[in-house]
Motif scaffolding. Structure first.
Motif, PDB file in Angstrom:
ATOM      1  N   SER A 184      19.831  28.842  40.747  1.00  0.00           N
ATOM      2  CA  SER A 184      18.863  29.185  39.699  1.00  0.00           C
ATOM      3  C   SER A 184      18.091  27.944  39.260  1.00  0.00           C
ATOM      4  CB  SER A 184      19.567  29.807  38.500  1.00  0.00           C
ATOM      5  OG  SER A 184      20.418  28.876  37.879  1.00  0.00           O
ATOM      6  N   LEU A 185      16.890  28.181  38.816  1.00  0.00           N
ATOM      7  CA  LEU A 185      16.037  27.139  38.269  1.00  0.00           C
ATOM      8  C   LEU A 185      16.086  27.209  36.748  1.00  0.00           C
ATOM      9  CD1 LEU A 185      12.985  27.618  40.655  1.00  0.00           C
ATOM     10  CD2 LEU A 185      14.717  25.819  40.752  1.00  0.00           C
ATOM     11  N   PRO A 186      15.577  26.185  36.040  1.00  0.00           N
ATOM     12  CA  PRO A 186      15.562  26.272  34.572  1.00  0.00           C
ATOM     13  C   PRO A 186      14.879  27.552  34.087  1.00  0.00           C
ATOM     14  CG  PRO A 186      14.974  24.073  35.279  1.00  0.00           C
ATOM     15  CD  PRO A 186      15.036  24.920  36.532  1.00  0.00           C
ATOM     16  N   HIS A 187      15.434  28.152  33.060  1.00  0.00           N
ATOM     17  CA  HIS A 187      14.935  29.384  32.428  1.00  0.00           C
ATOM     18  C   HIS A 187      15.174  30.624  33.282  1.00  0.00           C
ATOM     19  CE1 HIS A 187      13.237  26.838  29.368  1.00  0.00           C
ATOM     20  NE2 HIS A 187      12.566  26.182  30.293  1.00  0.00           N
ATOM     21  N   GLU A 188      15.993  30.514  34.332  1.00  0.00           N
ATOM     22  CA  GLU A 188      16.422  31.669  35.112  1.00  0.00           C
ATOM     23  C   GLU A 188      17.904  31.887  34.836  1.00  0.00           C
ATOM     24  OE1 GLU A 188      13.710  31.693  39.117  1.00  0.00           O
ATOM     25  OE2 GLU A 188      15.576  30.570  39.179  1.00  0.00           O
ATOM     26  N   PRO A 189      18.384  33.128  35.018  1.00  0.00           N
ATOM     27  CA  PRO A 189      19.817  33.333  34.843  1.00  0.00           C
ATOM     28  C   PRO A 189      20.591  32.401  35.772  1.00  0.00           C
ATOM     29  CG  PRO A 189      18.685  35.424  35.116  1.00  0.00           C
ATOM     30  CD  PRO A 189      17.687  34.337  35.402  1.00  0.00           C
ATOM     31  N   GLY A 190      21.698  31.864  35.298  1.00  0.00           N
ATOM     32  CA  GLY A 190      22.484  30.958  36.113  1.00  0.00           C
ATOM     33  C   GLY A 190      23.973  31.096  35.866  1.00  0.00           C
ATOM     34  N   LYS A 191      24.395  32.293  35.473  1.00  0.00           N
ATOM     35  CA  LYS A 191      25.808  32.520  35.185  1.00  0.00           C
ATOM     36  C   LYS A 191      26.128  33.990  35.422  1.00  0.00           C
ATOM     37  CE  LYS A 191      24.716  33.123  30.293  1.00  0.00           C
ATOM     38  NZ  LYS A 191      24.946  32.646  28.940  1.00  0.00           N
ATOM     39  N   LEU A 192      27.357  34.365  35.155  1.00  0.00           N
ATOM     40  CA  LEU A 192      27.704  35.786  35.184  1.00  0.00           C
ATOM     41  C   LEU A 192      27.010  36.443  34.008  1.00  0.00           C
ATOM     42  CD1 LEU A 192      31.532  35.608  35.887  1.00  0.00           C
ATOM     43  CD2 LEU A 192      29.748  36.317  37.467  1.00  0.00           C
ATOM     44  N   ARG A 193      26.304  37.534  34.267  1.00  0.00           N
ATOM     45  CA  ARG A 193      25.555  38.187  33.199  1.00  0.00           C
ATOM     46  C   ARG A 193      25.551  39.694  33.449  1.00  0.00           C
ATOM     47  NH1 ARG A 193      22.017  36.865  29.447  1.00  0.00           N
ATOM     48  NH2 ARG A 193      21.813  34.733  30.136  1.00  0.00           N
ATOM     49  N   PRO A 194      25.749  40.476  32.374  1.00  0.00           N
ATOM     50  CA  PRO A 194      25.638  41.921  32.538  1.00  0.00           C
ATOM     51  C   PRO A 194      24.183  42.313  32.770  1.00  0.00           C
ATOM     52  CG  PRO A 194      25.997  41.366  30.238  1.00  0.00           C
ATOM     53  CD  PRO A 194      26.095  40.087  31.008  1.00  0.00           C
ATOM     54  N   ALA A 195      24.015  43.391  33.499  1.00  0.00           N
ATOM     55  CA  ALA A 195      22.687  43.917  33.801  1.00  0.00           C
ATOM     56  C   ALA A 195      22.791  45.431  33.931  1.00  0.00           C
ATOM     57  CB  ALA A 195      22.155  43.306  35.093  1.00  0.00           C
ATOM     58  N   VAL A 196      21.645  46.080  33.855  1.00  0.00           N
ATOM     59  CA  VAL A 196      21.574  47.536  34.003  1.00  0.00           C
ATOM     60  C   VAL A 196      20.843  47.846  35.296  1.00  0.00           C
ATOM     61  CG1 VAL A 196      20.681  49.680  33.032  1.00  0.00           C
ATOM     62  CG2 VAL A 196      21.504  47.886  31.506  1.00  0.00           C
ATOM     63  N   ILE A 197      21.412  48.722  36.089  1.00  0.00           N
ATOM     64  CA  ILE A 197      20.736  49.173  37.305  1.00  0.00           C
ATOM     65  C   ILE A 197      19.608  50.103  36.894  1.00  0.00           C
ATOM     66  CG2 ILE A 197      20.958  50.469  39.459  1.00  0.00           C
ATOM     67  CD1 ILE A 197      23.931  49.610  39.467  1.00  0.00           C
ATOM     68  N   VAL A 198      18.395  49.819  37.380  1.00  0.00           N
ATOM     69  CA  VAL A 198      17.236  50.632  37.000  1.00  0.00           C
ATOM     70  C   VAL A 198      16.612  51.364  38.179  1.00  0.00           C
ATOM     71  CG1 VAL A 198      16.691  49.290  34.940  1.00  0.00           C
ATOM     72  CG2 VAL A 198      15.675  48.636  37.132  1.00  0.00           C
TER      73      VAL A 198
END
Length: 118
Positions: A18-32
């Protein structure tokens, strides 16, 4: 790896690359995505990340998600429709949690606004 239904909350492993200001860890998300549009072997899926940071939640593009037994959140969070992205199924870990059909519909409408399709 398998396709999961839209509205399912998953945990995405965005560590590495990941680059700065992009997600860079485990993160919840919603499938769309509509899982029926893609063949089972298609390697990616469309998601929007969830955050607890209200400062990232631009009002036109973020759907407020209040905690419920079905969604498994323990605090208010925001689905960031303007951060819709395609991720590898290899990064996606399913959960038993999901948002409501109304919330999913609202997120999809917000995606359309964000990409100028509304």
């Amino acid at each position: 790896m398998s396709r999961h239904a839209a509205g399912t909350i998953v945990v995405v492993d965005w560590r590495g690359g990941s680059l700065p200001h992009e997600p860079g860890k485990l993160r919840p998300a919603v499938i769309v995505e509509d899982h029926e549009l893609f063949p089972e072997e298609y390697p990616n899926m469309l998601v929007v990340p969830l955050t607890r940071d209200e400062g990232l939640a631009h009002r036109s593009f973020a759907e407020r998600i209040e905690p419920t037994a079905d969604n498994g959140t323990d605090t208010t969070c925001w689905a960031l429709a303007h951060h819709v992205t395609s991720v590898s199924l290899r990064r996606v870990n399913p959960t038993a949690s999901r948002i409501t059909e109304e919330q999913l519909s609202n997120i999809r409408k917000r995606i359309m606004v964000a990409v100028g399709a509304a």
